[in-house]
Design a protein around this motif. Structure first.
Motif, PDB file in Angstrom:
ATOM      1  N   SER A   1      -7.269  30.048  43.128  1.00  0.00           N
ATOM      2  CA  SER A   1      -6.681  31.211  42.468  1.00  0.00           C
ATOM      3  C   SER A   1      -6.299  32.287  43.473  1.00  0.00           C
ATOM      4  N   GLY A   2      -6.700  32.115  44.723  1.00  0.00           N
ATOM      5  CA  GLY A   2      -6.384  33.128  45.715  1.00  0.00           C
ATOM      6  C   GLY A   2      -7.221  34.387  45.586  1.00  0.00           C
ATOM      7  N   ALA A   3      -8.139  34.395  44.651  1.00  0.00           N
ATOM      8  CA  ALA A   3      -8.997  35.574  44.478  1.00  0.00           C
ATOM      9  C   ALA A   3     -10.102  35.544  45.529  1.00  0.00           C
ATOM     10  N   PRO A   4     -10.686  36.686  45.847  1.00  0.00           N
ATOM     11  CA  PRO A   4     -11.804  36.668  46.793  1.00  0.00           C
ATOM     12  C   PRO A   4     -12.974  35.889  46.225  1.00  0.00           C
ATOM     13  N   LEU A   5     -13.792  35.381  47.133  1.00  0.00           N
ATOM     14  CA  LEU A   5     -14.922  34.546  46.731  1.00  0.00           C
ATOM     15  C   LEU A   5     -15.864  35.310  45.813  1.00  0.00           C
ATOM     16  N   THR A   6     -16.139  34.745  44.661  1.00  0.00           N
ATOM     17  CA  THR A   6     -17.127  35.351  43.775  1.00  0.00           C
ATOM     18  C   THR A   6     -17.817  34.244  42.993  1.00  0.00           C
ATOM     19  N   PHE A   7     -19.059  34.527  42.598  1.00  0.00           N
ATOM     20  CA  PHE A   7     -19.779  33.557  41.793  1.00  0.00           C
ATOM     21  C   PHE A   7     -20.053  34.109  40.400  1.00  0.00           C
ATOM     22  N   GLU A   8     -19.425  35.226  40.086  1.00  0.00           N
ATOM     23  CA  GLU A   8     -19.643  35.864  38.805  1.00  0.00           C
ATOM     24  C   GLU A   8     -19.090  34.962  37.701  1.00  0.00           C
ATOM     25  N   LEU A   9     -19.895  34.724  36.678  1.00  0.00           N
ATOM     26  CA  LEU A   9     -19.543  33.643  35.753  1.00  0.00           C
ATOM     27  C   LEU A   9     -18.242  33.889  35.004  1.00  0.00           C
ATOM     28  N   THR A  10     -18.055  35.099  34.465  1.00  0.00           N
ATOM     29  CA  THR A  10     -16.839  35.308  33.680  1.00  0.00           C
ATOM     30  C   THR A  10     -15.600  35.156  34.550  1.00  0.00           C
ATOM     31  N   ALA A  11     -15.694  35.638  35.799  1.00  0.00           N
ATOM     32  CA  ALA A  11     -14.540  35.494  36.684  1.00  0.00           C
ATOM     33  C   ALA A  11     -14.257  34.019  36.942  1.00  0.00           C
ATOM     34  N   LEU A  12     -15.307  33.242  37.145  1.00  0.00           N
ATOM     35  CA  LEU A  12     -15.118  31.810  37.382  1.00  0.00           C
ATOM     36  C   LEU A  12     -14.489  31.144  36.171  1.00  0.00           C
ATOM     37  N   VAL A  13     -14.975  31.509  34.988  1.00  0.00           N
ATOM     38  CA  VAL A  13     -14.437  30.887  33.776  1.00  0.00           C
ATOM     39  C   VAL A  13     -12.973  31.277  33.605  1.00  0.00           C
ATOM     40  N   ASP A  14     -12.672  32.562  33.847  1.00  0.00           N
ATOM     41  CA  ASP A  14     -11.293  33.008  33.674  1.00  0.00           C
ATOM     42  C   ASP A  14     -10.349  32.284  34.623  1.00  0.00           C
ATOM     43  N   ASN A  15     -10.780  32.128  35.873  1.00  0.00           N
ATOM     44  CA  ASN A  15      -9.867  31.491  36.824  1.00  0.00           C
ATOM     45  C   ASN A  15      -9.805  29.990  36.634  1.00  0.00           C
ATOM     46  N   GLY A  16     -10.900  29.408  36.207  1.00  0.00           N
ATOM     47  CA  GLY A  16     -10.894  27.979  35.910  1.00  0.00           C
ATOM     48  C   GLY A  16     -10.832  27.115  37.158  1.00  0.00           C
ATOM     49  N   LEU A  17     -11.350  25.929  37.007  1.00  0.00           N
ATOM     50  CA  LEU A  17     -11.385  24.993  38.120  1.00  0.00           C
ATOM     51  C   LEU A  17     -10.434  23.852  37.783  1.00  0.00           C
ATOM     52  N   ALA A  18      -9.710  23.390  38.784  1.00  0.00           N
ATOM     53  CA  ALA A  18      -8.741  22.326  38.516  1.00  0.00           C
ATOM     54  C   ALA A  18      -9.449  21.096  37.968  1.00  0.00           C
ATOM     55  N   GLU A  19      -8.744  20.395  37.091  1.00  0.00           N
ATOM     56  CA  GLU A  19      -9.363  19.301  36.362  1.00  0.00           C
ATOM     57  C   GLU A  19      -9.949  18.245  37.294  1.00  0.00           C
ATOM     58  N   GLY A  20      -9.198  17.927  38.355  1.00  0.00           N
ATOM     59  CA  GLY A  20      -9.608  16.820  39.218  1.00  0.00           C
ATOM     60  C   GLY A  20     -10.936  17.048  39.909  1.00  0.00           C
ATOM     61  N   GLN A  21     -11.310  18.332  40.125  1.00  0.00           N
ATOM     62  CA  GLN A  21     -12.536  18.593  40.866  1.00  0.00           C
ATOM     63  C   GLN A  21     -13.738  18.789  39.960  1.00  0.00           C
ATOM     64  N   GLN A  22     -13.477  18.826  38.659  1.00  0.00           N
ATOM     65  CA  GLN A  22     -14.592  19.134  37.773  1.00  0.00           C
ATOM     66  C   GLN A  22     -15.598  18.000  37.697  1.00  0.00           C
ATOM     67  N   GLN A  23     -15.117  16.771  37.890  1.00  0.00           N
ATOM     68  CA  GLN A  23     -15.973  15.650  37.523  1.00  0.00           C
ATOM     69  C   GLN A  23     -17.227  15.543  38.376  1.00  0.00           C
ATOM     70  N   TRP A  24     -17.061  15.535  39.700  1.00  0.00           N
ATOM     71  CA  TRP A  24     -18.274  15.376  40.520  1.00  0.00           C
ATOM     72  C   TRP A  24     -19.170  16.589  40.399  1.00  0.00           C
ATOM     73  N   ILE A  25     -18.553  17.755  40.227  1.00  0.00           N
ATOM     74  CA  ILE A  25     -19.362  18.961  40.080  1.00  0.00           C
ATOM     75  C   ILE A  25     -20.154  18.897  38.776  1.00  0.00           C
ATOM     76  N   PHE A  26     -19.495  18.446  37.738  1.00  0.00           N
ATOM     77  CA  PHE A  26     -20.187  18.277  36.459  1.00  0.00           C
ATOM     78  C   PHE A  26     -21.392  17.360  36.619  1.00  0.00           C
ATOM     79  N   LEU A  27     -21.172  16.237  37.321  1.00  0.00           N
ATOM     80  CA  LEU A  27     -22.266  15.271  37.442  1.00  0.00           C
ATOM     81  C   LEU A  27     -23.449  15.879  38.193  1.00  0.00           C
ATOM     82  N   CYS A  28     -23.158  16.680  39.223  1.00  0.00           N
ATOM     83  CA  CYS A  28     -24.256  17.315  39.966  1.00  0.00           C
ATOM     84  C   CYS A  28     -25.049  18.251  39.060  1.00  0.00           C
ATOM     85  N   PHE A  29     -24.335  19.082  38.300  1.00  0.00           N
ATOM     86  CA  PHE A  29     -25.036  19.995  37.396  1.00  0.00           C
ATOM     87  C   PHE A  29     -25.820  19.211  36.354  1.00  0.00           C
ATOM     88  N   ALA A  30     -25.175  18.183  35.794  1.00  0.00           N
ATOM     89  CA  ALA A  30     -25.845  17.414  34.755  1.00  0.00           C
ATOM     90  C   ALA A  30     -27.121  16.785  35.306  1.00  0.00           C
TER      91      ALA A  30
END
Lengths: 553, 515
Positions: free
Chosen positions: A188-217
């Motif tokens: 998104s070109g935004a500065p690095l942040t881990f704030e949840l609403t900002a992360l949700v608003d900017n969204g993560l590209a679909e292709g990268q969600q899968q492995w990240i999802f598995l780690c969290f799960a």
């Protein structure tokens, strides 16, 4: 009076630190005072909570600017009741630990208990992904010491196993969390942040969600524990001292369930949809496996342990029904399970004290003879655990099954068997301990007043919630809606893509050559990159398959 | 331009920390020649501490300097200054640990402190060097005193063995390094980093001569930084060397070796990054696995920390591989944090070596939680931090390293870091479990009660035979204070990391070419 969540968060630890320096016999009282004040403060927050106002009592400070980590705390409908549950159970279990049991090094015991409360509250209150991960990992440290120092046989091996198992998940989650923050900021070109609403608003590209999802799960499923990842559970449950075990089983597993709703669904909606069936399967397997193990084992701790596996299977299924009914049920059931399992473990302590220290069902029996009050209290807890109609657990499981039914009928049918199985193992545990032949060293004694002070309030809360579950449900609704919006968008997109594929196969899509899913002006188009427009106004509850909130049994 | 012809326009101010170290080393050596125990026991360590304090002061003074020195041979910039702080703090801690640690019969005279100061001087030269020749000079100035320091306990076989082993392996490393330099010089035609970078960005990036030289040079550094598979010397040398020296090697030498790698790879050889980065990334991954697996079965704390140091070198390499300013910051931050955690741990080990006759075995820590909480807490914090638990500095360090790897597309290296951390839990938790969840072995207390014995690193039985005199002043007060200080610092940095992150950012500024 404004509510300062920092106060709520650090109060237990502050008292815990004081407990380290006061005389041994006072340390329990000091920690208990801290836990009670925390509880009072949490109740204060509840009374001021406004069900329709989203995130409340927010504290937001920059913590580590270089890493984009902000110390942001807040309460919404998702975590409100879990915070209350945590505060309540900690007060109860601290009292329990103070009243019963001759602990060596009491000061340290109570310090670790207090640190554990702060860590759990931190994970629940955190509105920043990095802070969540930090507290989630921190939860483990006090439990490592509590089990390793004051546990039963084989405690060191069990606690090391527990920590390694759960940290394997947690550390994967650490990488996944860092990757989420960094990738979102790169995309998104935004500065690095881990704030949840900002992360949700900017969204993560679909292709990268899968492995990240598995780690969290992985992190959350280990913590719960869910079926294939529960290897640490039997040893861990056997080794933990009972007050600690009650907290671990009642609260820590709920943080994992909460993590799914708070973090995984909003941040990784596409992956959640993609892995929905896998997760439902995990939930189902946990229900069946947990139930079967629970009615074959004779160790009463493990009966409760395996029943937790089954109950958390329900919760996982509720979350991954990916609709409101399921999510509401999951939150309600998280609170319910926490409320029943803590007094159940307390009852185990009482039962085992009356049967010569044994925790084996075969050596109990007949304990109800001269202890009708104890038996009645335990019966209430047992019936609530098996989700008797009339209990809040029934409402929770009903909602979960309803939600699962809406998204997959087959899963719902099989999962419903779990409700029956719960009746089998809980009644077996109750009958085996309270009635039946009198055990070889069993001596029936009525519950003492001091023990009643711990047990009765908890049972009262179970009854209160059973009478009025709407109290919890209504306050959670809005936050649940908000956290389900991204997945709903993702679901719609998947449905559209399927539809398009089907059309193509049938040769009805004339344009043929262009497989890009851009149908005739349909609203949610998402595409690959950040799905911005459809989720911009999250708080508006979409009137999709909402079950009418008249869920009283 | 023709400064040399005019007779040197040296920036003495920027050079002052180095001069202070060199001068201090000489003064310590000379003062140590005066007779009397008081001189040796008090004045000489005091002077060494004073030298380091003065150096630290000068570094503060030169904190914002960024300049070339001596015709471009050295460069004092953010990286030099920040890492020099790390060396100086490590040096101070080592002086405090050494003060009452070594038996005078075994290690006579003040040369220990002179050697220590020279070695620190070598480290400063090494990380400041931006010319192959000065770099090698610094490398040897660092190494040769260390060989002697390892063997400074003249009458203990373990110490001598450690020194000899280190000498042999270190010499092989140096030889490899200098051979690599020769090849690089042959390819690039210059020894200055800037010149090499320029030559490479022309058409040299796939030149065989250059690549061979590069490979050899990396191997040379890998020996010093104990990167697998060039790490085999580490456990033996760490175990045999006197504990304070081990602590110094674990922290300062590692910082120096990684600091020079940062400058060498990310300045001189950055244009050839495509050639070396994947290889170094693989080295990092292998190092992480080998180090952590190697540590699993260790019962000697020094060996355990040696293996864990190998693994940590792997984590740190991740920051080097990425070749970004973020990576430099992450590496320097982790090096600083690593100093704090390790010094806390080594102070506790040294204290227990004096208090029990179990040496550096894990058993020496059994029951520490009840008997010596002031030692047990710092050790617990250090172990949790090394394992990367939150609210300790180690967590932020790993966070930063993972962030740096993910940000430049090396997510798999980030995953390797956490996989390594998972394995590492098994042995760090074992240490914590020994302190809090085991009773003190009956034998240890009994022996300690019979009188102060020369509890020497690793080999107390040997020492009994060879060291007839008893050193009576063997308190552990200063070690406890030191452990508590470093343990507290580990916690504080874990909770308030921003100042130290700013400090590391200073090092990042030294590489304007990186993005």
């Amino acid at each position: 009076m404004t509510i300062h969540l920092s106060l709520l968060l650090w109060l237990p630890l502050a008292f815990g630190l004081v407990a380290l320096v006061v005389p041994q016999r006072l340390s329990g009282k000091v920690t208990l005072l801290g836990a009670l004040l925390t509880l009072a403060y949490a109740v204060g927050a509840l009374s001021r909570f406004d069900g329709g106002a989203g995130l409340q009592f927010v504290t937001d400070e920059t913590w580590i600017s270089d890493l984009g980590i902000s110390y942001k705390l807040g309460v919404d409908g998702l975590n409100l009741f879990l915070v209350l549950l945590t505060a309540l159970l900690w007060a109860a279990c601290t009292l329990w630990a103070d009243l019963r049991g001759e602990w060596r090094e009491r000061r340290q015991l109570f310090f670790w208990l207090a640190l554990a409360e702060t860590a759990v509250l931190g994970a629940l209150l955190a509105q920043d992904l990095a802070v969540f991960v930090l507290f989630f990992d921190l939860m483990l440290v006090p439990f490592f010491f509590l089990t390793g120092i004051w546990g039963g046989a084989d405690r060191v091996a069990a606690t090391v196993k527990l920590v390694i198992y759960t940290l394997v998940g947690s550390l994967l989650m650490l990488v996944a969390a860092v990757a989420t923050g960094v990738l979102v900021s790169v995309q998104s070109g935004a500065p690095l942040t881990f704030e949840l609403t900002a992360l949700v608003d900017n969204g993560l590209a679909e292709g990268q969600q899968q492995w990240i999802f598995l780690c969290f799960a992985a992190a959350f499923l280990v913590k719960m524990p869910a079926f294939p990842l529960h290897g640490w559970m039997p040893d861990g449950y056997r080794a933990m001292p009972l007050p600690v075990l009650a907290l671990f089983s009642a609260v820590l597993s709920k943080v994992a369930a909460y993590g799914f709703l708070k973090i995984v669904l909003p941040l990784f909606p596409d992956a959640s949809v993609a892995f929905q069936e896998l997760m439902l399967l995990v939930g189902l397997a946990s229900i069946l496996y947990g139930s079967v193990m629970a009615f074959t084992t004779t160790n009463i701790r493990l009966i409760l342990g395996y029943s937790s596996v089954a109950q958390l299977g329900f919760i996982v299924m509720g979350v991954f029904a990916l609709n409101e009914a399921g999510a509401q049920g999951a939150i309600l059931q998280s609170v319910n399970h926490g409320l029943v399992v803590a007094p159940a473990f307390f009852a185990v302590a009482l039962l085992s004290a009356r049967s010569g220290g044994s925790e084996d069902l075969r050596e109990m029996g007949g304990l109800a003879f001269r202890a009708p009050v104890l038996a009645a209290l335990f019966l209430i807890v047992a019936l609530a655990t098996l989700a008797m109609p009339g209990s809040a657990n029934f409402v929770g499981e009903f909602y979960i099954l309803l939600g699962v039914f809406q998204s997959s009928e087959v899963f719902a049918f099989v999962a419903a068997a779990g409700v029956v199985l719960a009746a089998v193992y809980m009644l077996r545990a109750f009958i085996g301990s309270m009635h039946d032949r009198v055990g070889p060293r069993a001596s029936s004694q009525e519950i003492t007043v001091l023990d009643g002070v711990v047990l009765v309030p908890l049972v009262a809360v179970i009854l209160a919630l059973a009478l009025y579950p709407q109290f919890a449900l209504s306050r959670g609704e809005e936050a649940i809606n908000a956290s389900l919006v991204p997945t709903r968008v993702a679901q719609e997109r998947v449905a559209q893509e399927r539809e398009l594929e089907r059309l193509e196969e049938e040769g009805l899509a004339e344009g043929g050559g262009a497989p890009v899913p851009l149908p005739q002006g349909a609203p949610p188009q998402g595409g690959g990159a950040p799905p911005v427009p459809p989720q911009a106004p999250p708080p508006v509850p979409r009137g999709a398959p909402a079950p009418s909130p008249g869920g009283t049994p | 331009m023709n400064g040399a012809a005019q007779g040197a326009s040296v920036d003495w101010a920027a050079l002052s920390p180095l001069l202070a170290l060199a001068g201090g080393a000489l003064v310590v050596l000379m003062v140590g020649l005066f007779p009397g125990r008081g001189v040796r026991d008090r004045v000489v360590p005091g002077l060494a501490l004073l030298t380091l304090a003065v150096t630290a002061g000068l570094l503060v003074w030169q904190y914002d300097t960024s300049t070339d020195l001596l015709e471009g041979a050295l460069r004092v910039d953010g990286l030099t200054v920040t890492l020099s702080f790390v060396f100086v703090v490590a040096g101070m801690a080592t002086v405090v640990m050494t003060w009452r640690h070594l038996d005078p019969v075994e290690s006579p005279g003040p040369e220990l402190y002179t050697l220590l100061l020279s070695s620190i001087g070598g480290m400063v030269v090494l990380v400041a060097a931006q010319d192959l020749v000065t770099l090698f000079l610094g490398f040897e100035l660092l190494s040769i005193p260390l060989y002697v320091l390892c063997a400074i306990q003249l009458r203990r076989r373990g110490s001598l063995e450690s020194g000899l082993k280190y000498l042999v392996v270190g010499s092989v490393g140096s030889a490899t390094l200098v051979y690599g330099f020769a090849l690089i010089y042959g390819a690039a035609g210059t020894t200055g980093f800037a010149g090499i970078a320029e030559a490479i960005s022309g058409d040299l990036s796939s030149d065989v001569l250059l690549l061979a030289g590069l490979a050899l040079a990396i191997v040379g550094f890998a020996f010093k930084a104990s990167v697998a598979p060039f790490h085999q010397w580490t456990p033996d040398v760490y175990e045999g060397a006197p504990t304070p020296i081990t602590a110094f090697m674990a922290t300062a030498t590692k910082a120096a070796a990684l600091g020079v790698l940062l400058r060498f790879l990310d300045v001189a050889l950055l244009p050839a990054a495509e050639a070396w980065a994947p290889a170094v990334a693989v080295l990092a991954a292998v190092t992480i696995v080998v180090g952590n697996v190697g540590a699993l079965g260790q019962s000697s704390l020094k060996r355990l920390l040696a293996w864990s140091g190998v693994a940590q070198a792997g984590y740190l390499l991740a920051g080097v591989v990425v070749g970004t300013s973020l990576g430099v910051q992450a590496t320097v931050f982790y090096l600083a944090v690593y100093l704090l955690m390790n010094m806390a741990a080594f102070a506790v080990i040294a204290a227990r070596e004096r208090e029990t006759n179990l040496g550096d075995s894990v058993d020496a820590l059994a029951g520490l939680g009840t008997s010596r909480p002031w030692l047990a807490w710092p050790m617990t914090i250090a172990m949790l931090a090394l394992a990367g638990f939150p609210l300790t500095a180690g967590f932020i360090g790993k966070f930063k390293l993972i962030e740096a790897s993910v940000a430049s597309g090396y997510t798999w290296v980030g995953l390797m870091i956490v996989i390594g951390s998972m394995i590492s839990l098994a042995y760090y938790l074992k240490v914590i479990a020994a302190m809090w969840m085991r009773e003190a072995p009956a034998g240890a207390a009994a022996v300690a009660a019979t009188g102060p014995r020369p509890a020497l690193a690793g080999a107390s039985t040997e020492a009994q035979i060879t060291a007839p005199t008893r050193h009576t002043r063997r308190g552990t007060g200063e070690l406890t204070v030191m452990a508590v200080l470093f343990g507290a610092a580990t916690l504080v940095v874990g909770i308030v990391p921003q100042p130290l992150l700013d400090f590391a950012a200073k090092a990042g500024e030294a590489f304007p070419g990186l993005f």
